[in-house]
Scaffold this motif. Structure first.
Motif, mmCIF file in Angstrom:
data_model
loop_
_atom_site.group_PDB
_atom_site.id
_atom_site.type_symbol
_atom_site.label_atom_id
_atom_site.label_comp_id
_atom_site.label_asym_id
_atom_site.label_seq_id
_atom_site.Cartn_x
_atom_site.Cartn_y
_atom_site.Cartn_z
ATOM 1 N N LEU A 198 35.759 41.195 48.310
ATOM 2 C CA LEU A 198 35.375 40.247 47.254
ATOM 3 C C LEU A 198 35.679 38.818 47.672
ATOM 4 C CD1 LEU A 198 36.568 41.881 43.904
ATOM 5 C CD2 LEU A 198 34.233 41.191 44.484
ATOM 6 N N GLU A 199 34.798 37.912 47.253
ATOM 7 C CA GLU A 199 35.084 36.499 47.503
ATOM 8 C C GLU A 199 36.217 36.067 46.559
ATOM 9 O OE1 GLU A 199 31.150 35.135 46.652
ATOM 10 O OE2 GLU A 199 31.566 34.906 44.522
ATOM 11 N N PRO A 200 36.928 34.983 46.857
ATOM 12 C CA PRO A 200 37.984 34.529 45.937
ATOM 13 C C PRO A 200 37.398 34.327 44.543
ATOM 14 C CG PRO A 200 38.076 33.324 48.010
ATOM 15 C CD PRO A 200 36.818 34.147 48.057
ATOM 16 N N GLY A 201 38.101 34.846 43.543
ATOM 17 C CA GLY A 201 37.593 34.752 42.168
ATOM 18 C C GLY A 201 36.575 35.830 41.841
ATOM 19 N N GLY A 202 36.241 36.674 42.825
ATOM 20 C CA GLY A 202 35.278 37.755 42.597
ATOM 21 C C GLY A 202 35.825 38.766 41.601
ATOM 22 N N ARG A 203 34.920 39.490 40.942
ATOM 23 C CA ARG A 203 35.344 40.366 39.843
ATOM 24 C C ARG A 203 35.139 41.837 40.169
ATOM 25 N NH1 ARG A 203 36.226 37.605 35.012
ATOM 26 N NH2 ARG A 203 35.953 39.542 33.835
ATOM 27 N N PHE A 204 36.080 42.638 39.695
ATOM 28 C CA PHE A 204 36.035 44.087 39.868
ATOM 29 C C PHE A 204 35.941 44.702 38.472
ATOM 30 C CE2 PHE A 204 38.325 48.194 40.217
ATOM 31 C CZ PHE A 204 37.552 48.797 41.197
ATOM 32 N N ALA A 205 34.917 45.531 38.240
ATOM 33 C CA ALA A 205 34.746 46.174 36.922
ATOM 34 C C ALA A 205 34.740 47.674 37.124
ATOM 35 C CB ALA A 205 33.432 45.731 36.278
ATOM 36 N N VAL A 206 35.588 48.346 36.353
ATOM 37 C CA VAL A 206 35.760 49.786 36.577
ATOM 38 C C VAL A 206 35.736 50.568 35.265
ATOM 39 C CG1 VAL A 206 38.278 49.428 36.692
ATOM 40 C CG2 VAL A 206 37.318 51.528 37.604
ATOM 41 N N MET A 207 35.079 51.727 35.327
ATOM 42 C CA MET A 207 35.139 52.703 34.248
ATOM 43 C C MET A 207 35.777 53.949 34.846
ATOM 44 S SD MET A 207 33.699 55.781 33.247
ATOM 45 C CE MET A 207 32.079 55.989 33.959
ATOM 46 N N GLY A 208 36.709 54.552 34.119
ATOM 47 C CA GLY A 208 37.330 55.771 34.648
ATOM 48 C C GLY A 208 37.876 56.629 33.528
ATOM 49 N N PHE A 225 38.497 54.581 30.121
ATOM 50 C CA PHE A 225 38.923 53.172 30.117
ATOM 51 C C PHE A 225 37.876 52.329 30.835
ATOM 52 C CE2 PHE A 225 39.995 52.244 34.524
ATOM 53 C CZ PHE A 225 40.201 53.497 35.076
ATOM 54 N N PHE A 226 37.797 51.085 30.419
ATOM 55 C CA PHE A 226 37.006 50.071 31.123
ATOM 56 C C PHE A 226 37.971 48.936 31.443
ATOM 57 C CE2 PHE A 226 33.657 52.267 28.886
ATOM 58 C CZ PHE A 226 32.583 52.205 29.749
ATOM 59 N N ALA A 227 37.935 48.471 32.656
ATOM 60 C CA ALA A 227 38.806 47.341 33.005
ATOM 61 C C ALA A 227 38.028 46.337 33.847
ATOM 62 C CB ALA A 227 40.028 47.840 33.779
ATOM 63 N N ALA A 228 38.431 45.082 33.706
ATOM 64 C CA ALA A 228 37.889 44.026 34.576
ATOM 65 C C ALA A 228 39.071 43.300 35.174
ATOM 66 C CB ALA A 228 37.038 43.060 33.774
ATOM 67 N N ALA A 229 38.971 43.002 36.461
ATOM 68 C CA ALA A 229 40.058 42.318 37.140
ATOM 69 C C ALA A 229 39.467 41.279 38.088
ATOM 70 C CB ALA A 229 40.905 43.322 37.895
ATOM 71 N N ILE A 230 40.269 40.243 38.339
ATOM 72 C CA ILE A 230 39.795 39.134 39.173
ATOM 73 C C ILE A 230 40.609 39.096 40.458
ATOM 74 C CG2 ILE A 230 39.453 36.625 39.251
ATOM 75 C CD1 ILE A 230 39.520 36.818 36.104
ATOM 76 N N ARG A 231 39.925 38.894 41.549
ATOM 77 C CA ARG A 231 40.632 38.805 42.841
ATOM 78 C C ARG A 231 41.561 37.601 42.853
ATOM 79 N NH1 ARG A 231 38.946 37.557 49.116
ATOM 80 N NH2 ARG A 231 40.919 36.520 49.313
ATOM 81 N N ARG A 232 42.843 37.872 43.093
ATOM 82 C CA ARG A 232 43.797 36.763 43.185
ATOM 83 C C ARG A 232 43.619 36.040 44.497
ATOM 84 N NH1 ARG A 232 47.951 40.144 40.888
ATOM 85 N NH2 ARG A 232 48.787 40.706 42.913
ATOM 86 N N THR A 270 44.249 40.201 39.318
ATOM 87 C CA THR A 270 44.798 39.827 38.015
ATOM 88 C C THR A 270 43.943 40.514 36.970
ATOM 89 O OG1 THR A 270 45.447 37.681 38.868
ATOM 90 C CG2 THR A 270 45.264 37.881 36.468
ATOM 91 N N LEU A 271 44.597 41.322 36.119
ATOM 92 C CA LEU A 271 43.836 42.054 35.099
ATOM 93 C C LEU A 271 43.260 41.072 34.084
ATOM 94 C CD1 LEU A 271 43.068 44.893 34.016
ATOM 95 C CD2 LEU A 271 45.130 44.767 32.601
ATOM 96 N N ASP A 272 41.987 41.218 33.787
ATOM 97 C CA ASP A 272 41.347 40.375 32.779
ATOM 98 C C ASP A 272 41.302 41.125 31.451
ATOM 99 O OD1 ASP A 272 39.938 38.408 31.512
ATOM 100 O OD2 ASP A 272 37.993 38.961 32.377
ATOM 101 N N THR A 273 40.646 42.304 31.427
ATOM 102 C CA THR A 273 40.611 43.099 30.190
ATOM 103 C C THR A 273 40.774 44.570 30.526
ATOM 104 O OG1 THR A 273 38.228 43.443 30.271
ATOM 105 C CG2 THR A 273 38.975 41.540 29.049
ATOM 106 N N LEU A 274 41.332 45.300 29.560
ATOM 107 C CA LEU A 274 41.432 46.760 29.678
ATOM 108 C C LEU A 274 41.190 47.313 28.280
ATOM 109 C CD1 LEU A 274 42.256 49.359 31.277
ATOM 110 C CD2 LEU A 274 44.596 48.871 30.627
ATOM 111 N N SER A 275 40.141 48.139 28.126
ATOM 112 C CA SER A 275 39.876 48.730 26.814
ATOM 113 C C SER A 275 39.780 50.240 26.964
ATOM 114 C CB SER A 275 38.588 48.157 26.208
ATOM 115 O OG SER A 275 37.491 48.470 27.035
#
Ligand SMILES: C[S@@+](CC[C@H](N)C(=O)[O-])C[C@H]1O[C@@H](n2cnc3c(N)ncnc32)[C@H](O)[C@@H]1O
Length: 276
Positions: free
Chosen positions: A208-218, A269-276, A258-263
């Motif tokens: 991921l580029e800096p600030g890039g986002r990771f979105a996961v469902m699990g 679960f769905f989570a979004a995280a940002i590359r530190r 850095t975790l952005d959201t977790l629901s």
């Protein structure tokens, strides 16, 4: 199918300092339909056939029984109509059609920014092709999976839908892409199947580029229902892993996010995280 311009960021070995080069085949408008790519470092040839670039060749990439189930003939064809269109209704206990899921994942990964997106363990390409259609000319999507059956089906469905995705047979725990080459990574259900989820998360962060986002469902560990607990115990013996929300937070943080959201919706679960 694999976009020719993506070969330059495709590095099958961690020590590769250059990407692959096109070694001939059938190409249409910058998309390699079938043919070969070559590593300038090792001279190794990687085929592009049956709709995907095969970077694993004779290696299965599978490290548990659950993975191997995805290799069965017909697994790719059956996956979406038999399981995927119902899966989140069953697992969340809510009305959760694929449209709602893909819309949520698109928001979590920040698709509106455009750019290049990676689908980790894409199976038959549900996320990859919907993201690609939503992006249009603003970006592109690469889907990777270890299962030939899933990738063939992903290619078939993407062609039918007119979604210009690129597909590669590759291991999420050893991503064959150069650092900082994606704006976002999406991952639907794959974390539960990986032998080393922590490693795959570190790898996704690397690409991921800096600030890039990771979105996961699990899928989370079932809490109370005895039948669900029993089923999860059985599936765990085949190599599946079910998470506590605390483990997701910890895995993401240790991987450099850095975790952005977790629901949480039922056992999903769905989570979004940002590359530190
Ligand atoms: C639960 S399915 C999820 C499919 C898809 N993301 C979706 O949302 O429908 C997990 C997929 O991950 C793939 N997979 C398992 N281990 C993998 C690995 N190490 N690298 C890449 N793909 C893997 C499996 O072949 C399978 O297609």
């Amino acid at each position: 199918m694999f976009h020719r311009d993506l070969l330059s960021i495709t590095r099958p070995r961690p020590s590769d300092v250059e990407g692959l080069v096109y070694a001939g085949g059938i190409e249409e408008n910058g998309v390699i339909i079938s043919g070969e790519a070559r590593s300038p470092q090792t001279g190794e040839i990687y085929p592009i056939k049956n709709g995907y670039l095969d970077l694993l060749k004779e290696r299965t990439g599978a490290n548990n029984l659950a993975n191997l189930a995805n290799f069965l003939p017909g697994a790719g064809r059956a996956y979406e109509p038999l399981w995927r269109i119902h899966s989140l209704n069953l697992l969340t206990g809510e009305s959760f059609p694929n449209e709602r899921e893909v819309e949520l994942i698109s928001r979590l990964v920040g698709l509106e920014r455009g750019g290049r997106y990676l689908d980790l363990g894409c199976s038959s390409g549900l996320y990859a092709r919907r993201l690609s259609l939503a992006l249009g000319r603003r970006g592109e999507v690469v889907g990777i999976d270890i299962s030939p059956s899933m990738l063939r089906e992903a290619a078939r469905r993407a062609c039918k839908a007119g979604a210009p995705i690129s597909l590669a047979r590759a291991d999420a725990e050893n991503l064959p892409f150069s650092d900082s080459s994606f704006s976002g990574v999406v991952c639907g259900g794959t974390l539960n199947e990986l032998g080393d989820a922590a490693r795959a998360l570190r790898e996704s962060r690397r690409v991921l580029e800096p600030g890039g986002r990771f979105a996961v469902m699990g899928i989370l560990k079932a809490q109370t229902s005895p039948p669900a607990l029993g089923l999860q115990r059985f599936l765990s013996s085949g190599g599946l892993r079910f998470f506590e929300t605390g483990e997701i937070r910890s895995l993401l943080s240790h991987a450099g996010y850095t975790l952005d959201t977790l629901s949480v919706h039922g056992t999903v679960f769905f989570a979004a995280a940002i590359r530190r």
